[in-house]
Design an enzyme around this catalytic site. Structure first.
Site, PDB file in Angstrom:
ATOM      1  N   GLY A   1       1.780   2.909  -2.665  1.00  0.00           N
ATOM      2  CA  GLY A   1       1.376   3.812  -3.761  1.00  0.00           C
ATOM      3  C   GLY A   1       2.063   3.449  -5.062  1.00  0.00           C
ATOM      4  N   LYS A   2       2.323   2.159  -5.228  1.00  0.00           N
ATOM      5  CA  LYS A   2       3.032   1.704  -6.440  1.00  0.00           C
ATOM      6  C   LYS A   2       2.243   2.014  -7.709  1.00  0.00           C
ATOM      7  CE  LYS A   2       3.091  -2.302  -4.441  1.00  0.00           C
ATOM      8  NZ  LYS A   2       2.825  -2.003  -3.022  1.00  0.00           N
TER       9      LYS A   2
ATOM     10  N   ASP B   1       0.810  -1.221   0.000  1.00  0.00           N
ATOM     11  CA  ASP B   1       0.000   0.000   0.000  1.00  0.00           C
ATOM     12  C   ASP B   1       0.844   1.271   0.000  1.00  0.00           C
ATOM     13  OD1 ASP B   1      -2.265  -1.665   0.214  1.00  0.00           O
ATOM     14  OD2 ASP B   1      -1.982  -1.777   2.371  1.00  0.00           O
TER      15      ASP B   1
END
Ligand code: IMP
Length: 422
Positions: free
Chosen positions: A14-15, A12
């Site tokens: 923010g890839k 989580d």
């Protein structure tokens, strides 16, 4: 030439957003592990998109998207993802290729996940219940079904044998789970029919040729390094190698063809699911991070646990992956804190250590914090590095010095445009 993009914490980070921002520089975006347990969120033109299995380059015309052999695919979820993309007029057959060697998640894999978790009681992993663990178990146990099997007429016979075995295994767990297998199977077959309309490839060969032709490839990781099956906080991990080596096995990329390793981390830490989390906050500060950061799982909607940045864990992830560039996400969420804390060491069995020990359960590990001055400015409208507040620059400089890797991007909001390059 292949670059890797990896999450360095518990997922989580923010890839999805960063892959979307970087896609214009690449010819191919390829997922190499995980499956629909991932929820990659992208935001542009006022619309939020959540992808689970499809690579995050799908909205760009220039790039081909590949689902690699290391990924596990649930045809039911895949169909829903494709349905959601329909209105965007993407030429899926020429823009999205699926590896024949990727394994399939059967409905009974999901049921086994649920049965296994229910049988564990308080010790449950906190799985997303997407069938990830049981599917990788079948892969390594050499029993799995692969995408390529769908090209043969006897795939339903294979399916039946595996599903029957799973049903017997579900009984073994001796827990209450309600399900209607006929309905689940009908949905599965519908998903398979949709999947079969897509382009299946020998992805290792495709990636090999692309490299020979000088194409630029970005391998998109899912989850994060601390959820890696080998190097994460076992057993509270996922069932794949989320770290750099996973891209070699999950795509067929030779290690010496990997150039840049882009590591993504949040300016603080979050975790969803069970397992140790030394810097977790149970106070107002943690609640503020959760609220301002909108910290809810993109796949399950579960609230994420929040805490200060753990540099001991982050350093470990940087080392394991050979990170060459860092990207710091959600800096805007920390605006308004008078003091920012960073964990720079652990108290462990009476001594101060700076490496990740075998167990980071709270009975063994107490975080040691360095305190820094916070910033109060709203960052969400900023677009230039020169405009970042001085105390945020101090924070960034401190992290760069500790990690010995430059922070090249600072993200100040979920939108594509809220991205500051340094
Ligand atoms: P599973 O991979 O669904 O079995 O979940 C195993 C653990 O990894 C659980 O703690 C999940 O919450 C966590 N997890 C799996 N996928 C993600 C993800 O994409 N982001 C964050 N956590 C994840």
């Amino acid at each position: 030439m292949v670059d890797l993009l990896l999450g360095l914490q518990w997922g989580d980070e923010g890839k999805g957003k960063i892959v979307d921002v970087l896609t214009k520089e690449y010819d191919i975006i390829a997922r190499f592990q995980g499956g629909p347990n991932a929820g990659h969120t992208l935001e542009f033109d006022g619309i939020k998109h959540v992808l689970h299995t499809i690579p995050s380059g799908i909205f760009h015309k220039n790039a081909i998207n590949v689902v690699g052999n290391g990924v596990v695919i649930d045809p039911v979820i895949f169909k829903k993802e494709l349905d959601n993309l329909e209105k965007f007029n993407i030429d899926i057959e020429t823009k999205l290729f699926i590896s024949r060697k990727a394994h399939l998640i059967l409905p009974t894999h999901r049921l086994l996940d649920a049965a296994s978790e229910a049988s564990k009681g308080k010790a449950k992993i906190g799985s997303t219940l997407k069938g990830i663990g049981p599917t990788y178990m079948d892969k390594t146990g050499r029993n799995g079904m692969r995408v390529g099997d769908l090209e043969f007429d006897d795939w339903k016979t294979k399916y039946r044998a595996l599903a029957d075995k799973h049903e017997a295994m579900i009984d073994f767990y001796n827990v209450e789970i309600q399900y209607n297998l006929d309905e689940l199977e009908a949905e599965f077959c519908e998903g398979v029919e949709t999947l079969k309309k897509l382009t299946f490839i020998d992805s290792e060969e495709y990636i090999f040729k692309a490299q020979a032709e000088g194409k630029k490839i970005l391998a998109e990781g899912a989850q994060g390094s601390l959820l890696d099956i080998d190097f994460g906080t076992y057993p509270f991990v996922t069932s794949s190698n989320t770290t750099a080596a996973g891209a070699c096995t999950g795509l067929g990329v030779a290690p010496n063809n990997i150039k840049n390793v882009l590591g993504i981390f949040k300016a603080y830490t979050t975790r969803v699911g069970s397992g140790p989390f030394p810097t977790e906050l149970f106070d107002e500060d943690g609640a503020t991070m959760a609220k301002v950061g909108n910290e809810f799982g993109a796949t399950t909607g579960r609230p994420r646990r929040c805490g200060w940045l753990d540099l001991v864990a982050l350093k470990y992830a940087v080392q394991i992956n050979g990170v060459t560039e860092l990207m710091m996400m959600k800096a805007d969420v920390l605006s308004g804190f008078d003091t920012i804390k960073v964990c720079t060491a652990y108290q462990y069995k009476g001594e101060e250590i700076q490496h990740l020990p075998y167990s980071i359960e709270e009975e063994y590990v107490t975080p040691v914090y360095t305190e820094m001055k916070g910033w109060s400015e709203d960052l969400t409208k900023l677009s230039k590095a020169e405009d970042l507040p001085a105390t945020l620059n101090d924070y960034i400089a401190f992290l760069e010095e500790q990690l010995n890797v430059p922070i090249k991007i600072v993200s100040v909001g979920p939108d594509r445009l809220q991205t500051i390059h340094r």
